[in-house]
Design an enzyme around this catalytic site. Sequence first.
Site, PDB file in Angstrom:
ATOM      1  CG  ASN A  11      -1.671   1.050   1.364  1.00  0.00           C
ATOM      2  OD1 ASN A  11      -1.816   1.959   0.458  1.00  0.00           O
ATOM      3  ND2 ASN A  11      -2.311   1.384   2.501  1.00  0.00           N
ATOM      4  CE  LYS A  13      -0.221   3.239   4.687  1.00  0.00           C
ATOM      5  NZ  LYS A  13      -0.237   3.190   5.858  1.00  0.00           N
ATOM      6  CG  HIS A  99      -5.888   1.918   5.065  1.00  0.00           C
ATOM      7  ND1 HIS A  99      -5.427   2.639   6.026  1.00  0.00           N
ATOM      8  CD2 HIS A  99      -4.950   0.859   5.186  1.00  0.00           C
ATOM      9  CE1 HIS A  99      -4.083   2.650   6.474  1.00  0.00           C
ATOM     10  NE2 HIS A  99      -3.722   1.410   5.751  1.00  0.00           N
ATOM     11  CD  GLU A 101      -2.671   5.291   6.773  1.00  0.00           C
ATOM     12  OE1 GLU A 101      -2.811   5.381   5.491  1.00  0.00           O
ATOM     13  OE2 GLU A 101      -2.102   4.839   7.653  1.00  0.00           O
ATOM     14  CD  GLU A 171      -3.522  -2.554   7.316  1.00  0.00           C
ATOM     15  OE1 GLU A 171      -2.324  -2.650   6.984  1.00  0.00           O
ATOM     16  OE2 GLU A 171      -4.312  -1.886   6.963  1.00  0.00           O
ATOM     17  N   GLY A 177       2.550   2.191  10.611  1.00  0.00           N
ATOM     18  CA  GLY A 177       3.237   3.399  10.629  1.00  0.00           C
ATOM     19  C   GLY A 177       3.936   3.817  11.764  1.00  0.00           C
ATOM     20  CB  SER A 217       5.443  -1.495  12.123  1.00  0.00           C
ATOM     21  OG  SER A 217       4.881  -0.234  12.330  1.00  0.00           O
TER      22      SER A 217
HETATM   23  P1  PGA Z   1       2.613   0.268   7.690  1.00  0.00           P
HETATM   24  O1  PGA Z   1       1.428   0.305   6.994  1.00  0.00           O
HETATM   25  O2  PGA Z   1       3.562  -1.049   7.168  1.00  0.00           O
HETATM   26  O3  PGA Z   1       3.542   1.362   7.371  1.00  0.00           O
HETATM   27  O4  PGA Z   1       2.733   0.202   9.158  1.00  0.00           O
HETATM   28  C1  PGA Z   1       0.654  -0.597   6.874  1.00  0.00           C
HETATM   29  C2  PGA Z   1      -0.625  -0.304   6.158  1.00  0.00           C
HETATM   30  O5  PGA Z   1      -1.138   0.886   6.491  1.00  0.00           O
HETATM   31  O6  PGA Z   1      -1.267  -0.977   5.483  1.00  0.00           O
END
Ligand code: PGA
Length: 255
Positions: A11, A13, A99, A101, A171, A177, A217
Site C-alpha cells: 500500500n 499510500k 483502511h 486511514e 491492521e 506506521g 510495521s
Molecule cells: P505500515 O502500514 O506497514 O507502514 O505500518 C501498513 C498499512 O497501513 O497498510
Amino acid sequence: MAQRKPFVGGNWKMNLHHDQATALADALAAGFKDTDKVDVVVCPAFPYLRCVANHLKKAGSAIKVGAQDFYFQGDGAFTGEVSLAMLKDVGVSVVLVGHSERRHVIGETDVLINAKVRAALAAGMEVILCVGEKLEQREAGQTDAINLAQTYYGLAGVTAEQMSKITIAYEPVWAIGTGKTASTADAQNAHAAIRKALVSMYGQKVADTVRIQYGGSCKPSNAKELFGQTDIDGGLIGGAALKAEDFMGILNAAK
Ligand code: PGA
C-alpha cells in the site's frame, strides 16, 4: 485444513511520484518472479495506476495492481470520485476497503465501507477489507469486539460464493506506521478470532479458504515469524513497500 496461498500487498499510500512509482514497479517485476507461490498486489496513488499497470504488463509480471480507494456508485455526478469501471479500464483488479486511514482520518463509516465492498464484488474486483482496533480499544479489552464488528459490518450481504474474492487485512491501528508491531501471539489471536467469526458467518470450509493478512510495521526482519502463524496468510505493507529491497524481503519471507 485448506492450504492458503500467501498474499502480500504493498500500500503505497500518498507516496511515490511517477518516476519513483514506475521504477519500483520495474524493480519488483524484475526481482520477484515467484508469483506462483505468493500473490502480490501493489497499490499506487490514482494518477499512476495506469503506468504502473503498463510497466508490470510489459515486464510480463503477474503482480497485480490495486486501488487504495474508489466510490461505490457507477459513473455519474460525483465530483472528485473515481468509479470501479474507471479503475478496471486502467488495469486495476484489487481494491482496498476500510483502511484505518480512511476510517479514522477521512471518516469513512461502516455503512459506506459495506457499500464499497458490495459494489466492488459486483464489479468483479478482489477486495482487501481492512479491520483493526485503536490503542485505547486494545487497552480496554475490546480488540476482538472491534475486529469482529468491523468484519460483520463490512461483509454484510456478501455471499459465501463471493468470499473467494475477499481478503481480510488485520491492521491494529496503533501499529500502522509507528514501528510498533503486534507480537506474533497477539496477531495470531486476533486473526484466529476473525476466522472464527467467518466460520459463524460462512461455515468452516469457506472460512478455511479466506486469507487474512497482517498489517502494521511489518518489515523483512519480522515478516517470517508473523507469516509463520497458523492464521496469518501474508501481509498488507505500508512503509516497507516503498523500497524494492524491503518489499522483496517480505515477499521472500512469505514464500
Ligand atoms: P505500515 O502500514 O506497514 O507502514 O505500518 C501498513 C498499512 O497501513 O497498510
